[in-house]
Design a protein around this motif. Structure first.
Motif, PDB file in Angstrom:
ATOM      1  N   ARG A  38      19.357 -30.041 -23.859  1.00  0.00           N
ATOM      2  CA  ARG A  38      20.830 -29.951 -23.467  1.00  0.00           C
ATOM      3  C   ARG A  38      20.990 -30.849 -22.395  1.00  0.00           C
ATOM      4  O   ARG A  38      20.227 -30.940 -21.534  1.00  0.00           O
ATOM      5  CB  ARG A  38      21.344 -28.462 -23.037  1.00  0.00           C
ATOM      6  CG  ARG A  38      20.541 -27.460 -24.093  1.00  0.00           C
ATOM      7  CD  ARG A  38      21.509 -26.217 -23.707  1.00  0.00           C
ATOM      8  NE  ARG A  38      20.932 -25.589 -22.175  1.00  0.00           N
ATOM      9  CZ  ARG A  38      21.789 -24.758 -21.895  1.00  0.00           C
ATOM     10  NH1 ARG A  38      22.616 -24.081 -22.168  1.00  0.00           N
ATOM     11  NH2 ARG A  38      21.443 -24.355 -20.572  1.00  0.00           N
TER      12      ARG A  38
ATOM     13  N   SER B 252      24.739 -32.045 -19.647  1.00  0.00           N
ATOM     14  CA  SER B 252      26.315 -31.845 -19.434  1.00  0.00           C
ATOM     15  C   SER B 252      26.803 -32.704 -18.322  1.00  0.00           C
ATOM     16  O   SER B 252      26.104 -33.086 -17.670  1.00  0.00           O
ATOM     17  CB  SER B 252      26.936 -30.479 -19.246  1.00  0.00           C
ATOM     18  OG  SER B 252      26.832 -30.102 -17.954  1.00  0.00           O
ATOM     19  N   ALA B 253      27.978 -33.235 -18.681  1.00  0.00           N
ATOM     20  CA  ALA B 253      28.545 -34.079 -17.619  1.00  0.00           C
ATOM     21  C   ALA B 253      30.052 -33.822 -17.252  1.00  0.00           C
ATOM     22  O   ALA B 253      30.797 -33.586 -18.253  1.00  0.00           O
ATOM     23  CB  ALA B 253      28.204 -35.500 -17.691  1.00  0.00           C
ATOM     24  N   THR B 254      30.572 -33.950 -16.075  1.00  0.00           N
ATOM     25  CA  THR B 254      32.072 -33.597 -16.092  1.00  0.00           C
ATOM     26  C   THR B 254      32.456 -34.687 -15.232  1.00  0.00           C
ATOM     27  O   THR B 254      32.109 -35.513 -14.276  1.00  0.00           O
ATOM     28  CB  THR B 254      32.015 -32.363 -15.063  1.00  0.00           C
ATOM     29  OG1 THR B 254      31.316 -31.289 -15.708  1.00  0.00           O
ATOM     30  CG2 THR B 254      33.342 -31.874 -14.474  1.00  0.00           C
TER      31      THR B 254
ATOM     32  N   ARG C 192      26.665 -40.017 -20.301  1.00  0.00           N
ATOM     33  CA  ARG C 192      25.613 -39.356 -19.199  1.00  0.00           C
ATOM     34  C   ARG C 192      25.304 -37.895 -19.775  1.00  0.00           C
ATOM     35  O   ARG C 192      24.188 -37.869 -19.623  1.00  0.00           O
ATOM     36  CB  ARG C 192      26.773 -39.112 -17.965  1.00  0.00           C
ATOM     37  CG  ARG C 192      27.009 -40.292 -16.980  1.00  0.00           C
ATOM     38  CD  ARG C 192      27.623 -40.018 -15.800  1.00  0.00           C
ATOM     39  NE  ARG C 192      29.154 -39.441 -16.019  1.00  0.00           N
ATOM     40  CZ  ARG C 192      29.425 -38.363 -15.389  1.00  0.00           C
ATOM     41  NH1 ARG C 192      28.898 -37.489 -14.849  1.00  0.00           N
ATOM     42  NH2 ARG C 192      30.785 -38.204 -15.508  1.00  0.00           N
TER      43      ARG C 192
ATOM     44  N   ILE D 171      21.283 -37.156 -20.219  1.00  0.00           N
ATOM     45  CA  ILE D 171      20.520 -35.995 -19.692  1.00  0.00           C
ATOM     46  C   ILE D 171      19.817 -35.449 -20.793  1.00  0.00           C
ATOM     47  O   ILE D 171      18.717 -35.032 -20.718  1.00  0.00           O
ATOM     48  CB  ILE D 171      21.573 -35.019 -18.894  1.00  0.00           C
ATOM     49  CG1 ILE D 171      21.966 -35.987 -17.801  1.00  0.00           C
ATOM     50  CG2 ILE D 171      21.019 -33.909 -18.512  1.00  0.00           C
ATOM     51  CD1 ILE D 171      23.354 -35.305 -17.082  1.00  0.00           C
TER      52      ILE D 171
ATOM     53  N   VAL E   1      16.408 -36.640 -22.383  1.00  0.00           N
ATOM     54  CA  VAL E   1      15.163 -36.518 -21.430  1.00  0.00           C
ATOM     55  C   VAL E   1      14.920 -34.982 -20.990  1.00  0.00           C
ATOM     56  O   VAL E   1      13.927 -34.709 -20.069  1.00  0.00           O
ATOM     57  CB  VAL E   1      15.317 -37.358 -20.170  1.00  0.00           C
ATOM     58  CG1 VAL E   1      15.216 -38.853 -20.667  1.00  0.00           C
ATOM     59  CG2 VAL E   1      16.677 -37.086 -19.182  1.00  0.00           C
ATOM     60  N   SER E   2      15.957 -33.870 -21.260  1.00  0.00           N
ATOM     61  CA  SER E   2      15.759 -32.708 -20.667  1.00  0.00           C
ATOM     62  C   SER E   2      14.488 -31.844 -21.636  1.00  0.00           C
ATOM     63  O   SER E   2      14.442 -32.515 -22.844  1.00  0.00           O
ATOM     64  CB  SER E   2      17.054 -31.849 -20.882  1.00  0.00           C
ATOM     65  OG  SER E   2      17.912 -32.421 -20.091  1.00  0.00           O
ATOM     66  N   PRO E   3      13.877 -31.022 -20.946  1.00  0.00           N
ATOM     67  CA  PRO E   3      12.910 -30.253 -21.704  1.00  0.00           C
ATOM     68  C   PRO E   3      13.672 -29.371 -22.753  1.00  0.00           C
ATOM     69  O   PRO E   3      14.897 -29.024 -22.585  1.00  0.00           O
ATOM     70  CB  PRO E   3      12.272 -29.389 -20.721  1.00  0.00           C
ATOM     71  CG  PRO E   3      13.147 -29.424 -19.495  1.00  0.00           C
ATOM     72  CD  PRO E   3      13.792 -30.696 -19.732  1.00  0.00           C
ATOM     73  N   GLU E   4      13.050 -28.790 -23.910  1.00  0.00           N
ATOM     74  CA  GLU E   4      13.794 -27.939 -24.623  1.00  0.00           C
ATOM     75  C   GLU E   4      13.981 -26.774 -24.030  1.00  0.00           C
ATOM     76  O   GLU E   4      13.177 -26.303 -23.349  1.00  0.00           O
ATOM     77  CB  GLU E   4      12.700 -27.780 -25.868  1.00  0.00           C
ATOM     78  CG  GLU E   4      12.735 -28.991 -26.888  1.00  0.00           C
ATOM     79  CD  GLU E   4      12.270 -28.543 -28.160  1.00  0.00           C
ATOM     80  OE1 GLU E   4      12.035 -27.410 -28.316  1.00  0.00           O
ATOM     81  OE2 GLU E   4      12.120 -29.136 -29.058  1.00  0.00           O
ATOM     82  N   ASP E   5      15.230 -26.031 -24.229  1.00  0.00           N
ATOM     83  CA  ASP E   5      15.834 -24.980 -23.761  1.00  0.00           C
ATOM     84  C   ASP E   5      15.337 -23.809 -24.721  1.00  0.00           C
ATOM     85  O   ASP E   5      16.044 -23.687 -25.640  1.00  0.00           O
ATOM     86  CB  ASP E   5      16.994 -24.943 -23.058  1.00  0.00           C
ATOM     87  CG  ASP E   5      17.552 -23.560 -22.646  1.00  0.00           C
ATOM     88  OD1 ASP E   5      16.581 -22.624 -22.465  1.00  0.00           O
ATOM     89  OD2 ASP E   5      18.664 -23.406 -22.357  1.00  0.00           O
TER      90      ASP E   5
ATOM     91  N   GLU F  76      16.296 -20.966 -24.735  1.00  0.00           N
ATOM     92  CA  GLU F  76      17.524 -20.137 -25.009  1.00  0.00           C
ATOM     93  C   GLU F  76      18.831 -21.062 -25.330  1.00  0.00           C
ATOM     94  O   GLU F  76      19.601 -20.162 -25.449  1.00  0.00           O
ATOM     95  CB  GLU F  76      17.767 -19.427 -23.599  1.00  0.00           C
ATOM     96  CG  GLU F  76      16.518 -18.470 -23.224  1.00  0.00           C
ATOM     97  CD  GLU F  76      16.820 -17.642 -22.014  1.00  0.00           C
ATOM     98  OE1 GLU F  76      17.884 -17.524 -21.578  1.00  0.00           O
ATOM     99  OE2 GLU F  76      16.004 -17.070 -21.464  1.00  0.00           O
TER     100      GLU F  76
ATOM    101  N   LYS G  66      20.584  -9.569 -18.809  1.00  0.00           N
ATOM    102  CA  LYS G  66      19.221 -10.112 -18.465  1.00  0.00           C
ATOM    103  C   LYS G  66      18.574  -9.470 -17.347  1.00  0.00           C
ATOM    104  O   LYS G  66      17.189  -9.257 -17.418  1.00  0.00           O
ATOM    105  CB  LYS G  66      19.484 -11.823 -18.176  1.00  0.00           C
ATOM    106  CG  LYS G  66      17.913 -12.531 -18.245  1.00  0.00           C
ATOM    107  CD  LYS G  66      18.344 -14.014 -18.201  1.00  0.00           C
ATOM    108  CE  LYS G  66      18.570 -14.491 -19.764  1.00  0.00           C
ATOM    109  NZ  LYS G  66      18.665 -16.070 -19.472  1.00  0.00           N
TER     110      LYS G  66
ATOM    111  N   LYS H 216      14.830  -7.489 -17.326  1.00  0.00           N
ATOM    112  CA  LYS H 216      13.723  -7.840 -16.515  1.00  0.00           C
ATOM    113  C   LYS H 216      13.337  -6.716 -15.752  1.00  0.00           C
ATOM    114  O   LYS H 216      12.564  -7.159 -14.868  1.00  0.00           O
ATOM    115  CB  LYS H 216      13.991  -9.075 -15.912  1.00  0.00           C
ATOM    116  CG  LYS H 216      14.176 -10.316 -16.829  1.00  0.00           C
ATOM    117  CD  LYS H 216      13.226 -10.838 -17.165  1.00  0.00           C
ATOM    118  CE  LYS H 216      13.270 -12.368 -18.076  1.00  0.00           C
ATOM    119  NZ  LYS H 216      12.095 -13.168 -18.525  1.00  0.00           N
TER     120      LYS H 216
END
Lengths: 447, 481
Positions: free
Chosen positions: A74, A76-78, A93, A97, A100-104, A106, A255, A259
């Motif tokens: 994922r 995001s850019a604003t 942008r 991002i 190159v982001s790791p898999e989420d 969730e 959440k 937890k």
């Protein structure tokens, strides 16, 4: 001052314009999933202190956020720049991002298209209000205080926002939201009194009534006594009740519950508060700031969170909701606390019923002391009084409290019908004034 | 320059302001680029990349203020916003029972830039996400750690300030920060421990030097120790406070009351006023003679050291409390005149292009003393050593405060022994600072800061750094949180 500015305000992003922008992004997006959020707002605030205007501002700010995902990666850019080149750059942008982001683990695709409720979120009188209307209201409050030879400090604000969400799933929602606010602190030498309002309609701020209320509190606060800290019966006015309830609302997340790091852990379905207390979301209520949809694209609908003191609902993020196989996620933009049974007509009736109690207008600087049991601290502010034999007998120096709402709202002695309440630290709510028999004030301040 | 043709647009706006008959006007263009990477429970929960740009025009017309701002940057929008600012100022002036007057400031033409070795927004994203995931994995290896979080933040502000007085200032400023938290659960309760770098105007080199991974095992084990620690027994304790903790104590109990706009009632309806009223300046004993609180907006890397504030006033260094005596305020060009000062202290700041500048706390720090930390501890029979930030609350005149912390150790007979939990101390500001009987020397001095200092309506977030060495306070009231 003329009202010409109301006509020359820049036009906010309309539904059609947002759809055009969203389509542009969706067409160009290379991602598996794309979500576009738009928040385009124009508003202003007239601020006064020492009975004169000290700040008078008007701001137009549009923001566009693009969130994309490649599989579960994922980004995001604003941007605040809505020109075609900047929107393309924002999409680029977000994609850079995401790549190159790791898999989420969730990550969930955007919600599917749905029909959203359409509560009355916008009022034309607020949209039309500009600097002149705000100044007129400020002058009204200042003028009333001058007649009493008191100092006024406060704000009048109004805003209109175009809010939208669109997604590659076909989801689309857009609505206009207006909001007007008034708050006033009246100073009578060392004493203060306060009142505040927030509403979709600027016509509903009730400037005169609220100014008189703050004036009366300030005048009554002139002669002040110091009482020892300790446990007292308290009459909490609606703003004070809202201050404590807000912290319960903010800590209902599912959440943390799962937890074991929530003060509500293990309490779902159990009696946690007085059996007469109920918390609902009422987005259609004309005096609440309900919306048709949330930032995530979820519909805002009626829901029951605490029913007759029993915890019925938690605040789910979409992933946690899926884990629990919850299809409709309840939202809480328009909270209403009510109490069943015979209610007093006004706070004044609660005062008449009390032999001895501390009347609290508002709390200030409420913070968590112990997250495990939701012990909070904070100060009383702008009108704290001793009630004896059904009457206010004196103002008292402000107390610091050290108390958990989960403890004190287990036993409510008396209450009014829910009324509008808003403070500088809370959102708008409907809550009753309440009498609580055992409330811990841990120290006293110098005024 | 934040935008092409910004000078041309500034000229267009300020010509209209001057032509209106206003006595003063300025325009700020700002382009802020920020990146926030947040991790939660071993996953990267969000990466936010925000570009926020726009401009604001401020006008003083016949003693009344007006301000208008827009995120639409065009040659059509500039005159609209400038005219609106003038019209709003005219409205304010029509109700002005007292005309606002600005104290003099020399005209400045300058350029200010943060010195960085590694520009934080150019560091590859995967390097940052890898660091956060590794540190969360590391703390969650401890079996009793049930939750973790970690984040990195960086921001670059490119700004142009031009005033009708001829001041023209260009800024290119950076700031960075990082932190991680471990949460442990035990016996139905939970507790967290946090490692945090300061927010500073420097490059990514600060994050690298902080070495998160080296600290992670200790933070995790201390979270577990904290949740299992005995609860504090209420009573009077001597306190030894570490610099990070003191940053918040100073901020709330010294920083805010020293804002002159508060003392003059400007914040009466929201953030509050101040017990440090103007007649107390030069006579009021705020603290013991060990207490020297100095505002220094010139110290490199600190958040408020921006060269100039949003009045275009040069940053300065001055005393707030000298040997315990209250002597100075944080001011801007408007309020300085009201206490007879001839120059602003340069503490007027806006949190964005869309906000009007207001008086903000400066970089207020506690001057070092002469003791070592061991010497401060050695003279404590029964006390508590407190690190980091926890619960905090203070009344609207800044008298009655209450603070927690992030970690607490019992001090017995001059030695830190074991951890405690649920420690809360409270007091009255001048009584507390008068109980200070020792400050550690310069070797122990560290800096922490805040970027979320709330004030103003509409609300704004202020940025400032507070430096301190450890300090000792006698017989402070402690309760169980």
């Amino acid at each position: 001052m003329s009202t010409a500015n109301a006509k020359t305000w820049p036009k906010l992003t309309s539904a059609d314009e947002f759809r055009f922008l969203a389509d542009l992004v969706l067409k160009r997006s290379e991602a598996d999933h794309t979500v576009i959020n738009c928040h385009d707002q124009h508003g202003g605030t007239t601020r006064f202190a020492n009975s004169r205007v000290v700040q008078n501002v008007d701001t137009r700010r549009g923001t566009l956020t693009v969130a994309v995902a490649f599989d579960r990666r994922r980004g995001s850019a604003t941007t605040t720049d809505f020109t075609a080149g900047a929107v393309q750059d924002t999409l680029d942008r977000a994609e850079r991002i995401a790549r190159v982001s790791p898999e989420d683990p969730e990550f969930l695709p955007p919600p599917e298209p749905q029909v959203f409720p359409t509560p009355l979120t916008s009022r034309p009188e607020t949209t039309a209000a500009g600097p002149s209307r705000r100044l007129e209201y400020a002058n009204e409050a200042i003028g009333q205080c001058r007649i009493e030879n008191l100092q006024a400090a406060g704000i009048v604000s109004s805003s209109v926002a175009s809010v939208g969400i669109a997604a590659s799933s076909g989801l689309f929602a857009q609505e206009e939201r207006t909001e007007a606010r008034f708050s006033l602190t009246v100073q009578a030498e060392d004493a203060t009194g306060w009142s505040a309002a927030a509403h979709r309609s600027i016509d509903h701020l009730k400037i005169q009534d609220r100014t008189l209320s703050a004036i009366n509190k300030a005048k009554r606060s002139r002669d002040v006594q110091e009482l020892a800290p300790g446990r007292y019966r308290v009459i909490l006015e609606p703003a004070a009740v809202a201050g404590l309830w807000s912290w319960m609302l903010w800590t209902l997340d599912a959440k943390s519950y799962d937890k074991g790091t929530s003060p509500f852990a293990g309490q779902l379905g159990r009696q946690i508060l007085d059996e007469r207390l109920t918390l609902q979301n009422l987005p259609d209520h004309p005096d609440l700031l309900g919306t048709g949809f949330t930032h995530e694209g979820l519909p805002s609908e009626d829901s029951v969170w605490i029913e007759k003191g029993v915890l019925r609902q938690l605040a789910y993020d979409r992933f946690t909701a899926q884990q629990h196989k919850i299809k409709r996620i309840a939202t809480l933009e328009a909270p209403c606390v009510s109490a069943s049974g015979p209610a007093a007509f006004k706070t004044q009736e609660l005062i008449k019923r009390c032999e001895r109690a501390i009347l609290v207008t508002n709390f200030w600087y409420i913070r968590t002391v112990n997250p495990t049991d939701l012990t909070l601290t904070g100060m009383t502010r702008d009108g704290t009084f001793l009630v004896e034999d059904g009457q206010i007998t004196t103002a008292v120096r402000n107390f610091r409290f050290h108390e958990s709402p989960l403890r004190v709202f287990k036993q409510v002695e008396a209450f009014t019908e829910p009324v509008e309440a808003v403070t500088s630290e809370t959102g708008k709510m409907l809550v009753p004034a309440m009498v609580l028999p055992d409330f811990h004030f841990s120290s006293v301040t110098r005024f | 320059m934040p935008f092409t043709r910004a000078d041309e647009m500034a000229d267009l706006a300020l010509r209209r302001v001057t032509a209106s008959g206003a006595e003063y006007g300025d325009i700020r263009f700002l382009k802020s680029t920020s990146q926030t990477i947040s991790g939660e429970d071993r996953r990267i929960a969000s990466i936010r990349d925000v570009e926020d740009s726009g401009f604001g025009v401020r006008v003083l017309y016949h003693g009344g203020w007006g301000f208008a701002a827009s995120s639409v940057l065009s040659l059509e929008e500039i005159p609209r916003v400038a005219d609106l600012a003038v019209e709003i100022a005219r409205g304010s002036a029509s109700l002005a029972s007292e005309k606002t007057r600005l104290v003099e400031e020399p005209v400045h033409r300058d350029r200010v830039a943060t010195q960085t070795r590694i520009e934080p927004l150019t560091v590859p994203l995967d390097r940052k996400t890898t660091l956060l995931r590794e540190v969360m994995d590391c703390v969650q290896r401890e079996p009793e750690i049930v939750r973790s979080s970690a984040s990195l933040w960086a921001r670059r502000d490119r700004k142009l300030f031009v005033s009708t007085e001829g001041t023209r200032l260009e800024f290119d400023l950076c700031a960075v920060q990082g932190e991680f938290t471990a949460t442990a659960r035990y016996d139905g309760r939970f507790a967290s421990r946090t490692f945090s770098t300061p927010h500073l105007r420097t490059g990514y080199e600060m994050i690298e030097a902080a070495d998160f991974m080296a600290h992670a095992p200790l933070i995790a084990s201390q979270a577990v120790e904290k949740v299992k620690a005995p609860a504090v027994r209420p009573g009077l304790y001597d306190l030894v406070l570490d610099p990070e903790h003191l940053a918040l104590t100073m901020h709330e109990s010294c920083g805010h009351p020293s804002e002159l706009d508060r003392a003059l009632g400007y914040e009466a309806n929201y953030a509050g006023t101040s017990f440090l009223t103007p007649e107390k300046r030069g006579t009021f004993r705020y603290g013991s003679p060990h207490v020297n609180l100095v505002a220094d907006n010139t110290e490199p890397e600190t958040l408020a050291a921006t060269g100039y504030d949003d009045d275009g006033v040069a940053c300065q260094r001055w005393d707030i409390v000298r040997e315990g005596l209250f002597v100075g305020y944080c001011t801007n060009r408007e309020v300085a005149a009201k206490i007879g000062e001839t120059r602003s202290r340069g503490s007027n700041r806006a949190d964005s292009w869309g906000s009007v500048p207001i008086v903000r706390i400066a970089n207020i720090g506690l001057e070092p003393g002469s003791a070592s930390v061991d010497e401060l501890l050695a003279d404590v029979k029964r006390g508590i050593y407190i690190e980091g930030h926890g619960s905090y609350s203070i009344d609207q005149r800044r008298y009655n405060f209450q603070f927690g912390g992030d970690a607490f150790w019992l001090i017995e007979n001059g030695k830190r022994t074991h951890m405690l939990r649920d420690v809360i101390y409270h007091g009255i500001t001048p009584e507390f600072w008068n109980s200070c009987d020792g400050v550690a020397d310069r070797r122990h001095r560290r800096r922490f800061g805040f970027i979320t200092c709330g004030k103003g309506q509409p609300g704004q977030s202020g940025w400032m750094t507070h430096a301190a060495s450890h300090a000792r306070f006698r017989r402070v009231a402690v309760i169980k949180g």
